[in-house]
Design an enzyme around this catalytic site. Sequence first.
Site: not given
Ligand code: PAF
Length: 273
Positions: A31, A33-34, A150, A184
């Site tokens: 999306h 964000g990416h 994360q 999601r």
């Molecule tokens: O944030 C994510 O999409 C996942 O946790 C990642 C960093 C690609 C690891 O699978």
Amino acid sequence: MKIVRSPHELKTILKEHQGEIGFVPTMGALHRGHLSLIERARKENALCVVSIFVNPTQFLEGEDLDKYPKKFEADEKICSIAGVDILFYPQAEDMYEEDEIKICSPNVRGYVLEGHVRPGHFDGVLTVVMKLFNIVTPTRAYFGKKDAQQFLLIMQMVKNFFMDVEVIALETMRESDGLAMSSRNVYLNDAERLEALKIGKSLKCATNLVIQKVFEAERIDKEMREVLSPLEVEYISIVSRSFVPQEKVEIGNSIILVAARLGATRLIDNIWI
Ligand code: PAF
């Protein structure tokens, strides 16, 4: 754009590359964000590598691994238009062997909040990110601030294992109505999608309180819960930028996090103060 499935092939290609490598690890279903991560990676590096891998080890038993959105064809187009140089698209058997050595386990900060609700999730995240970093050998790797815990754990892993990569967190991208972008979000039905807006509104409420110089975590928590009601709130937490719980917000050193359930879907969001 080159699509590579084999880790060994990618390592061989990248060994021949001289300049800086920008890396955006993803699980696909891309999306905006990416896209903002990809744009930045392209701007700051000679080569941009994106991975798409729905990592099984970060899903707990009974979670949404099987139904996690998979849209490779659309993702491939997005990457190609966005100017990605290499799209790494391994399968589980390319990334994992049976009975592997396990070295990536988070400290206590990996078992609170998301790690408390999803124990073992961050073991899987750190393991795959370490594998990906070893394959891609990026100069810089880009993550979203939405997955704040994360990001913090990856930073800590990089530091603790003396890894040679700069990890960079970029702002959460939002829909025009304030919903944080997430792969999601597609799980939400219309009614849930509308209810989900309360998450962003609760963070806005927290920000407004801070602007009014209300710093007490207890008061902020209470007012956020009022905005979120009647959603099922899993947690609201105010932590420092190193994830230590705070009783008072400190400007420049706080993250306010929220996780809530809408039907079968869990959503997380946060604001960095
Ligand atoms: O944030 C994510 O999409 C996942 O946790 C990642 C960093 C690609 C690891 O699978």
